[in-house]
Design a protein around this motif. Structure first.
Motif, PDB file in Angstrom:
ATOM      1  N   ALA A 163       0.815  -1.216   0.000  1.00  0.00           N
ATOM      2  CA  ALA A 163       0.000   0.000   0.000  1.00  0.00           C
ATOM      3  C   ALA A 163       0.850   1.268   0.000  1.00  0.00           C
ATOM      4  CB  ALA A 163      -0.931  -0.003   1.214  1.00  0.00           C
ATOM      5  N   ILE A 164       2.000   1.220   0.681  1.00  0.00           N
ATOM      6  CA  ILE A 164       2.822   2.428   0.770  1.00  0.00           C
ATOM      7  C   ILE A 164       3.999   2.411  -0.214  1.00  0.00           C
ATOM      8  CG2 ILE A 164       2.188   2.805   3.169  1.00  0.00           C
ATOM      9  CD1 ILE A 164       4.836   1.686   4.046  1.00  0.00           C
ATOM     10  N   ARG A 165       4.222   1.234  -0.842  1.00  0.00           N
ATOM     11  CA  ARG A 165       5.314   1.128  -1.808  1.00  0.00           C
ATOM     12  C   ARG A 165       4.808   0.321  -3.009  1.00  0.00           C
ATOM     13  NH1 ARG A 165      11.643   0.021  -0.227  1.00  0.00           N
ATOM     14  NH2 ARG A 165      12.485   0.382  -2.319  1.00  0.00           N
ATOM     15  N   PRO A 166       4.175   0.957  -3.967  1.00  0.00           N
ATOM     16  CA  PRO A 166       3.518   0.270  -5.082  1.00  0.00           C
ATOM     17  C   PRO A 166       4.420  -0.673  -5.872  1.00  0.00           C
ATOM     18  CG  PRO A 166       2.845   2.566  -5.002  1.00  0.00           C
ATOM     19  CD  PRO A 166       3.950   2.420  -4.012  1.00  0.00           C
ATOM     20  N   SER A 167       5.724  -0.387  -5.915  1.00  0.00           N
ATOM     21  CA  SER A 167       6.625  -1.236  -6.703  1.00  0.00           C
ATOM     22  C   SER A 167       6.741  -2.653  -6.145  1.00  0.00           C
ATOM     23  CB  SER A 167       8.025  -0.610  -6.759  1.00  0.00           C
ATOM     24  OG  SER A 167       8.603  -0.533  -5.459  1.00  0.00           O
ATOM     25  N   THR A 168       6.296  -2.865  -4.906  1.00  0.00           N
ATOM     26  CA  THR A 168       6.396  -4.201  -4.295  1.00  0.00           C
ATOM     27  C   THR A 168       5.190  -5.078  -4.625  1.00  0.00           C
ATOM     28  OG1 THR A 168       5.281  -3.531  -2.236  1.00  0.00           O
ATOM     29  CG2 THR A 168       7.672  -3.221  -2.349  1.00  0.00           C
ATOM     30  N   LYS A 169       4.145  -4.523  -5.219  1.00  0.00           N
ATOM     31  CA  LYS A 169       2.898  -5.265  -5.409  1.00  0.00           C
ATOM     32  C   LYS A 169       3.113  -6.554  -6.195  1.00  0.00           C
ATOM     33  CE  LYS A 169      -1.992  -4.566  -6.373  1.00  0.00           C
ATOM     34  NZ  LYS A 169      -2.328  -4.924  -4.997  1.00  0.00           N
ATOM     35  N   GLY A 170       2.715  -7.674  -5.577  1.00  0.00           N
ATOM     36  CA  GLY A 170       2.836  -8.980  -6.200  1.00  0.00           C
ATOM     37  C   GLY A 170       4.241  -9.559  -6.199  1.00  0.00           C
ATOM     38  N   LYS A 171       5.188  -8.876  -5.549  1.00  0.00           N
ATOM     39  CA  LYS A 171       6.586  -9.323  -5.597  1.00  0.00           C
ATOM     40  C   LYS A 171       7.135  -9.804  -4.257  1.00  0.00           C
ATOM     41  CE  LYS A 171       7.303  -6.036  -9.341  1.00  0.00           C
ATOM     42  NZ  LYS A 171       7.785  -4.688  -9.675  1.00  0.00           N
ATOM     43  N   LEU A 172       6.306  -9.799  -3.228  1.00  0.00           N
ATOM     44  CA  LEU A 172       6.750 -10.264  -1.906  1.00  0.00           C
ATOM     45  C   LEU A 172       6.027 -11.539  -1.525  1.00  0.00           C
ATOM     46  CD1 LEU A 172       6.839  -6.868   0.043  1.00  0.00           C
ATOM     47  CD2 LEU A 172       8.804  -8.223  -0.702  1.00  0.00           C
ATOM     48  N   ARG A 173       6.768 -12.437  -0.906  1.00  0.00           N
ATOM     49  CA  ARG A 173       6.219 -13.708  -0.432  1.00  0.00           C
ATOM     50  C   ARG A 173       6.566 -13.902   1.038  1.00  0.00           C
ATOM     51  NH1 ARG A 173       4.185 -12.888  -4.463  1.00  0.00           N
ATOM     52  NH2 ARG A 173       4.025 -14.110  -6.385  1.00  0.00           N
ATOM     53  N   GLY A 174       5.582 -14.306   1.816  1.00  0.00           N
ATOM     54  CA  GLY A 174       5.821 -14.588   3.230  1.00  0.00           C
ATOM     55  C   GLY A 174       6.457 -15.957   3.381  1.00  0.00           C
ATOM     56  N   ALA A 175       7.710 -15.987   3.813  1.00  0.00           N
ATOM     57  CA  ALA A 175       8.435 -17.261   3.911  1.00  0.00           C
ATOM     58  C   ALA A 175       8.414 -17.848   5.319  1.00  0.00           C
ATOM     59  CB  ALA A 175       9.887 -17.062   3.461  1.00  0.00           C
ATOM     60  N   ALA A 176       8.452 -17.005   6.344  1.00  0.00           N
ATOM     61  CA  ALA A 176       8.501 -17.518   7.721  1.00  0.00           C
ATOM     62  C   ALA A 176       8.058 -16.436   8.687  1.00  0.00           C
ATOM     63  CB  ALA A 176       9.919 -17.978   8.063  1.00  0.00           C
ATOM     64  N   TYR A 177       7.581 -16.869   9.851  1.00  0.00           N
ATOM     65  CA  TYR A 177       7.155 -15.946  10.904  1.00  0.00           C
ATOM     66  C   TYR A 177       7.577 -16.533  12.236  1.00  0.00           C
ATOM     67  CZ  TYR A 177       4.071 -12.967  13.741  1.00  0.00           C
ATOM     68  OH  TYR A 177       3.572 -12.074  14.655  1.00  0.00           O
ATOM     69  N   PHE A 178       8.185 -15.702  13.074  1.00  0.00           N
ATOM     70  CA  PHE A 178       8.639 -16.197  14.378  1.00  0.00           C
ATOM     71  C   PHE A 178       8.309 -15.174  15.451  1.00  0.00           C
ATOM     72  CE2 PHE A 178      11.582 -17.200  17.800  1.00  0.00           C
ATOM     73  CZ  PHE A 178      11.472 -18.585  17.865  1.00  0.00           C
ATOM     74  N   SER A 179       7.633 -15.639  16.494  1.00  0.00           N
ATOM     75  CA  SER A 179       7.265 -14.786  17.621  1.00  0.00           C
ATOM     76  C   SER A 179       8.037 -15.211  18.862  1.00  0.00           C
ATOM     77  CB  SER A 179       5.767 -14.895  17.911  1.00  0.00           C
ATOM     78  OG  SER A 179       5.471 -14.373  19.197  1.00  0.00           O
ATOM     79  N   TRP A 180       8.793 -14.285  19.436  1.00  0.00           N
ATOM     80  CA  TRP A 180       9.494 -14.595  20.688  1.00  0.00           C
ATOM     81  C   TRP A 180       8.542 -14.567  21.873  1.00  0.00           C
ATOM     82  CZ3 TRP A 180      13.806 -17.054  21.242  1.00  0.00           C
ATOM     83  CH2 TRP A 180      14.739 -17.053  20.198  1.00  0.00           C
ATOM     84  N   ILE A 181       7.462 -13.804  21.757  1.00  0.00           N
ATOM     85  CA  ILE A 181       6.462 -13.837  22.822  1.00  0.00           C
ATOM     86  C   ILE A 181       5.817 -15.218  22.880  1.00  0.00           C
ATOM     87  CG2 ILE A 181       4.377 -12.751  23.750  1.00  0.00           C
ATOM     88  CD1 ILE A 181       5.002 -10.380  21.832  1.00  0.00           C
ATOM     89  N   GLY A 182       5.543 -15.780  21.722  1.00  0.00           N
ATOM     90  CA  GLY A 182       4.907 -17.088  21.652  1.00  0.00           C
ATOM     91  C   GLY A 182       5.855 -18.252  21.804  1.00  0.00           C
ATOM     92  N   GLU A 183       7.164 -17.973  21.896  1.00  0.00           N
ATOM     93  CA  GLU A 183       8.144 -19.038  22.056  1.00  0.00           C
ATOM     94  C   GLU A 183       8.042 -19.569  23.493  1.00  0.00           C
ATOM     95  OE1 GLU A 183      11.917 -21.258  21.944  1.00  0.00           O
ATOM     96  OE2 GLU A 183      10.976 -20.056  23.493  1.00  0.00           O
ATOM     97  N   ARG A 184       7.602 -20.791  23.623  1.00  0.00           N
ATOM     98  CA  ARG A 184       7.230 -21.356  24.921  1.00  0.00           C
ATOM     99  C   ARG A 184       8.331 -21.259  25.972  1.00  0.00           C
ATOM    100  NH1 ARG A 184       3.703 -24.787  27.276  1.00  0.00           N
ATOM    101  NH2 ARG A 184       4.480 -26.423  28.654  1.00  0.00           N
ATOM    102  N   PHE A 185       9.564 -21.427  25.560  1.00  0.00           N
ATOM    103  CA  PHE A 185      10.644 -21.497  26.535  1.00  0.00           C
ATOM    104  C   PHE A 185      11.411 -20.192  26.692  1.00  0.00           C
ATOM    105  CE2 PHE A 185       9.836 -25.856  25.129  1.00  0.00           C
ATOM    106  CZ  PHE A 185       9.547 -26.436  26.360  1.00  0.00           C
ATOM    107  N   ASN A 186      10.823 -19.094  26.188  1.00  0.00           N
ATOM    108  CA  ASN A 186      11.428 -17.776  26.427  1.00  0.00           C
ATOM    109  C   ASN A 186      10.373 -16.722  26.762  1.00  0.00           C
ATOM    110  OD1 ASN A 186      14.509 -17.425  25.916  1.00  0.00           O
ATOM    111  ND2 ASN A 186      13.636 -15.394  25.654  1.00  0.00           N
TER     112      ASN A 186
END
Length: 483
Positions: free
Chosen positions: A403-426
């Motif tokens: 939305a804020i950078r039109p040149s990225t439209k259709g060119k980004l892929r979500g490869a991974a997501y990591f939450s340290w809050i949700g990391e059980r042992f931290n």
């Protein structure tokens, strides 16, 4: 206060430390023979601190068992080994002054490479305020710029660190935890107000993407002043940033292989009981482990859910119950086309919106090659992302960037997501201190409670990050050997 390289890195590597330290030599001489129980020491946690502690004790003839709740070693070192460029979700790099860290890498046989220059390629990230890209000059004249006149040309991410570096009250950063500095242990909010910042300026400069804490109210200014002194000492030792070739996770994996005793994964600790002669650890799977002593490298965010008998008391008990950990969530994106070449803008982005802070990762065949982008949310934004769930958060991040950078439209892929809050042992990334939690407290929280000892970065007083973790491992090894 500056320190020279030799002074800062003294004590790295146990062989060198033992040769130079009469205290270590005396402690080593007192090292007990393995007791009939079969194990002298149980170490809880297979992060850098726990692994190094176990190795140090084994070098003195003690039999050590390491228990780790996860199905991996490394603790807050978390590398996505299945993604291009091996992006880091936790520990990113060490400075040249990390003498202990450099020594640990040499002992483990892993290769360190300079990565700092890769982050300087391509210039500073673009500033996006309310979805609009602004140059430094445009920002300085922007009607929405809330900073005092002398700071108008500063980008939001520059303000807090610049002010701390210029106006630190600490005469000796290494004495930050001394009770004499208790009057300095105020909130960052109060400190920034004293520098002339309005509430709106504090929100933009800190709360949108806080390095420590959720907002300026819940973090101690004294801790940031200590961190400033530590960083300055690192710069005095050298400007390089070093990371492990092939991913930082290779360091703890190699350190684990150096151990002689058992390293048991999937051993979530639920109870620790100590007596005048023994220490017993009970795990969620029903197994019970007994030794002469137990060393916990567990973050206090995890330890507070473990039943400790007899219970901790005083300052130490309060610290275990209340020490906060940094809310941090990270998305890793890949690009199907070089949109930054199309729009001629810096690949990186600092935004005041849901898209967080976007940092290009240059870990391809050449330093110029961009292998992906890490997108970070800290503080309240990390909680917001996590509340959506992984898939929705990734979709929201990408949609926000498009939305804020039109040149990225259709060119980004979500490869991974990591939450340290949700990391059980931290349950959060690195520890930080709220106002009033530093002065007079740090000297108490790492003290042994009978046969229960403590290590980990959160107990270190002379260093941060991986260097602090290793510092604490040396201290606790001496404690056990001298007991």
């Amino acid at each position: 206060m500056g320190v020279d390289r030799r002074g800062f890195t003294f004590g790295l590597g146990m062989a060198g430390l033992m040769a130079a330290s009469p205290a270590m030599a005396r402690a080593a001489a007192k090292a007990v023979k393995p007791a009939p129980r079969g194990t002298d020491v149980i170490v809880l946690g297979a992060g850098i601190s726990g692994l190094n502690t176990a190795w140090l004790l084994e070098q003195q003839g003690l039999k050590v068992t390491v228990l780790e709740g996860r199905q991996r070693v490394g603790g807050r070192i978390m590398t996505l080994m299945d993604q291009p460029g091996y992006p880091e979700m936790g520990f990113n790099s060490m400075a040249e002054g990390y003498g202990r860290g450099i020594d640990a890498a040499a002992r483990a046989g892993v290769t360190l490479e300079e990565v700092g220059a890769r982050y300087r390629i391509g210039g500073a990230p673009g500033l996006y305020i309310n979805g609009k890209l602004l140059s430094r000059e445009e920002w300085a004249k922007h009607p929405g710029n809330p900073f005092p006149d002398a700071m108008k040309s500063m980008m939001p991410a520059e303000v807090v660190n610049t002010l701390i570096a210029k106006h630190t009250r600490l005469k000796d950063w290494s004495q930050w935890a001394d009770v004499a500095n208790a009057p300095l242990d105020i909130s960052l909010y109060e400190w920034l107000k004293a520098q002339g910042l309005s509430d709106q300026a504090i929100h933009l400069a800190n709360d949108v993407s806080p390095y420590y804490g959720t907002n300026a109210y819940d973090v101690s200014a004294l801790m940031l002043e200590y961190n400033d002194g530590f960083v300055k000492a690192q710069i005095a030792a050298g400007i390089k940033s070093l990371a492990v070739k092939g991913g930082n996770l290779n360091l703890p994996m190699a350190m684990a292989k150096m151990l002689k005793g058992d390293l048991l994964l999937g051993k979530e600790v639920v109870a620790i009981e100590t007596t005048p002669t023994n220490a017993t650890v009970t795990c969620a799977d029903g197994t019970v482990h007994t030794a002469g002593r137990v060393i916990s490298s567990l973050p206090f965010s995890t330890l507070r859910h473990v039943h400790v008998m007899p219970g901790l008391s005083g300052v130490q008990a309060r610290a275990v119950a209340t020490m906060p950990y940094q809310p941090l969530s990270i998305a890793f994106l890949t690009a199907t086309a070089p949109f930054w070449e199309e729009d001629k803008q810096a690949p990186g982005m600092w935004t005041d919106g849901v898209t967080g802070v976007v940092t290009p990762q240059r870990f391809g065949a050449t330093p110029e090659e961009i292998t992906g982008f890490t997108v970070q949310a800290r503080g309240a934004m990390a909680h917001y992302w996590d509340a959506m769930g992984k898939e929705a958060a990734m979709a929201t991040i990408i949609a926000g960037i498009e939305a804020i950078r039109p040149s990225t439209k259709g060119k980004l892929r979500g490869a991974a997501y990591f939450s340290w809050i949700g990391e059980r042992f931290n349950q959060g990334d690195w520890a930080y201190f709220s106002p009033g939690q530093v002065a007079g407290v740090m000297g108490e929280i790492g003290k042994p409670a009978g046969r229960l000892h403590f290590c980990g970065e959160h107990t270190a007083t002379g260093a941060r990050g991986l260097e602090g973790a290793l510092e604490s491992s040396e201290r606790v090894a001496l404690e056990v050997l001298s007991a």
